[in-house]
Scaffold this active site. Structure first.
Site, short mmCIF file in Angstrom:
data_model
loop_
_atom_site.label_atom_id
_atom_site.label_comp_id
_atom_site.label_asym_id
_atom_site.label_seq_id
_atom_site.Cartn_x
_atom_site.Cartn_y
_atom_site.Cartn_z
N ASP A 88 2.51 -14.44 -11.20
CA ASP A 88 2.01 -14.57 -9.83
C ASP A 88 0.48 -14.62 -9.91
O ASP A 88 -0.17 -13.60 -10.04
CB ASP A 88 2.49 -13.38 -8.99
CG ASP A 88 1.93 -13.41 -7.57
OD1 ASP A 88 1.00 -14.20 -7.30
OD2 ASP A 88 2.43 -12.63 -6.74
N LYS A 104 -3.77 -18.69 -2.16
CA LYS A 104 -5.12 -18.19 -1.82
C LYS A 104 -6.25 -19.21 -2.11
O LYS A 104 -6.46 -20.10 -1.30
CB LYS A 104 -5.37 -16.85 -2.49
CG LYS A 104 -4.52 -15.74 -1.84
CD LYS A 104 -5.04 -14.35 -2.09
CE LYS A 104 -4.39 -13.32 -1.17
NZ LYS A 104 -3.32 -12.55 -1.79
N PHE A 126 2.08 -6.73 -6.18
CA PHE A 126 2.21 -7.29 -4.83
C PHE A 126 2.56 -8.77 -4.94
O PHE A 126 1.90 -9.51 -5.67
CB PHE A 126 0.90 -7.13 -4.04
CG PHE A 126 1.03 -7.61 -2.62
CD1 PHE A 126 1.66 -6.81 -1.66
CD2 PHE A 126 0.57 -8.86 -2.23
CE1 PHE A 126 1.81 -7.25 -0.35
CE2 PHE A 126 0.71 -9.31 -0.92
CZ PHE A 126 1.33 -8.50 0.02
#
Ligand code: PLP
Length: 401
Positions: A221, A250, A136
């Site tokens: 990532d 995040k 993702f």
């Protein structure tokens, strides 16, 4: 105006289906809803609230910057952005930083940079991006196409091209596909949304070697796994492999939106003036908060605390499983853990999550078969124990239903 969950359905686009209760206040790893019910938070805003809710030092950093300067755009620079970039480069392999507002935007920048770097140095033919199934990388059209779930990227018309996927942890499949036409390989050093899947050491090291062999950039990532979550400031530091580009978001802002792309001086040179940009990227409020987050997280106490808390979770979850036999495996690292459901409870992760909310515990799922915990990195042990008591009640309610 009375704010209700019903009103949500009347005024919001229906892409989300949030819980029925509406939280109004948080402190540390506890949250209260409109009716004053208290919840333990194992969701952490999906691996975002790295220091819990309303950490006093982050509130102070936000208030201080809020009274000074909010926004300038990139026509002018600002002190918090430069300070944060300096810290990120001092603490990692990187020499240069690009600021964005989210994980997807940091990844979008990484992918565009990889394509431009390949064009600058090798020519137009070198455009293939390889990534991994179940991966993702965000919801912009480029990042969602690179992500490994067609269900998320289908149905929006023609996709960005030259993007191919192979299975995670399958080095042979990557070796088969990669070539001198490959411009970059993008991977999560711990798959989050895909089900909390750790890479094997041989796999990550093999990916690095294949990238080197074919002059392809390796993009990590670390939007979910970065900023202390695995017990290392960045996950790559625990894997013995250094990427060429790293993205982080995040936890970096602890709840204030920010993302960043980190890379080397040589690669960064391809983002010449005018090639890419963002109105808010490097916003002083976001950077001031992120600077405090980084200072606090990058301490031996917090990082070793993450591993100690992981042990506590694993021990107690093991005990719960002895009683109820629902998990096939507890996986993940640090404060990013997944309880994989066994065959008997296959596909029912959401039922467990909803039962947990009823017991006043906030948690997450990662796909249909994994219950995910991504709590604060500094969640007190008492809150872990209390949260897991509530979790056990939730398990019991599903098992005995
Ligand atoms: C959450 C996530 C993203 C997307 O971040 P947004 O801030 O939602 O755009 C990208 N990559 C990974 C690994 C993520 O977990």
């Amino acid at each position: 105006m009375k704010v209700t969950r019903e009103l949500f359905d009347q005024v919001m686009v229906p892409n989300y289906n949030p819980a029925q209760m509406i939280p109004v206040k948080g402190e540390g790893s506890r949250v209260w809803d409109q009716d004053g019910n208290e919840y333990i938070d194992f969701a952490g805003g999906i691996a975002v609230n790295a220091l819990g809710h309303c950490h006093p030092e982050l509130v102070a950093a936000l208030n201080e910057q809020g009274g000074k300067l909010w926004h300038l755009s990139n026509v002018f620079t600002n002190e918090p952005a430069i300070r944060l970039a300096k810290k990120l480069t001092d603490l990692t392999f990187a020499d240069r930083v690009y600021f964005a507002n989210s994980g997807a935007e940091a990844n979008e920048a990484a992918l565009k940079l990889a394509r431009r770097y390949a064009l600058d140095h090798y020519g137009e033919h070198k455009d293939q991006i390889i990534s991994f199934k179940q991966g993702f990388h965000g919801r912009t059209f480029f990042t969602v196409t690179v992500g490994g779930q067609a269900a998320y990227s289908d149905g929006f018309g023609p996709k960005p091209g030259a993007v191919d996927h192979v299975d995670y942890n399958d080095l042979d499949a990557l070796a088969e596909l990669i070539s001198d036409r490959t411009c970059a390989v993008m991977m999560e050093p711990l798959q989050g949304e895909g089900g909390i899947i750790s890479p094997t050491m041989e796999f990550v090291q093999g990916v690095r070697e294949l990238c080197d062999k074919h002059n392809a950039l390796l993009i990590f990532d670390e939007v979910q796994a970065g900023v202390g979550r695995t017990g290392h400031l960045y996950a790559y530091m625990g894997l013995g492999v250094t990427p060429d580009i790293l993205t982080t978001a995040k936890s970096l802002g602890g709840g204030f939106p920010i993302g960043a792309m980190l890379t080397t001086e040589t690669i960064a040179a391809s983002l010449k003036p005018g090639t890419h940009g963002s109105t808010y990227g490097g916003n002083p409020l976001a950077c001031a908060v992120a600077e405090r987050v980084l200072d606090i997280v990058n301490s031996p106490e917090v990082l070793s605390g993450v591993l100690a808390k992981e042990q506590l979770f694993r021990e107690k979850l093991g005990e719960i499983n002895q009683k109820y036999h629902v998990f096939s495996e507890i996986r993940g690292k640090g404060m990013l853990l997944g309880c994989a459901l066994n065959e008997d409870y296959k596909g029912r992760a959401r039922d467990f999550m909803m039962a947990a909310t009823e017991q006043h515990l906030m948690c997450l799922v990662a796909g249909a078969n994994v219950i995910r915990f991504a709590p604060s990195l500094v969640i007190p042990d008492e809150d872990i124990l209390e949260g897991l008591k509530r979790f056990e009640k939730a398990i019991s309610s599903v098992v005995n239903a």
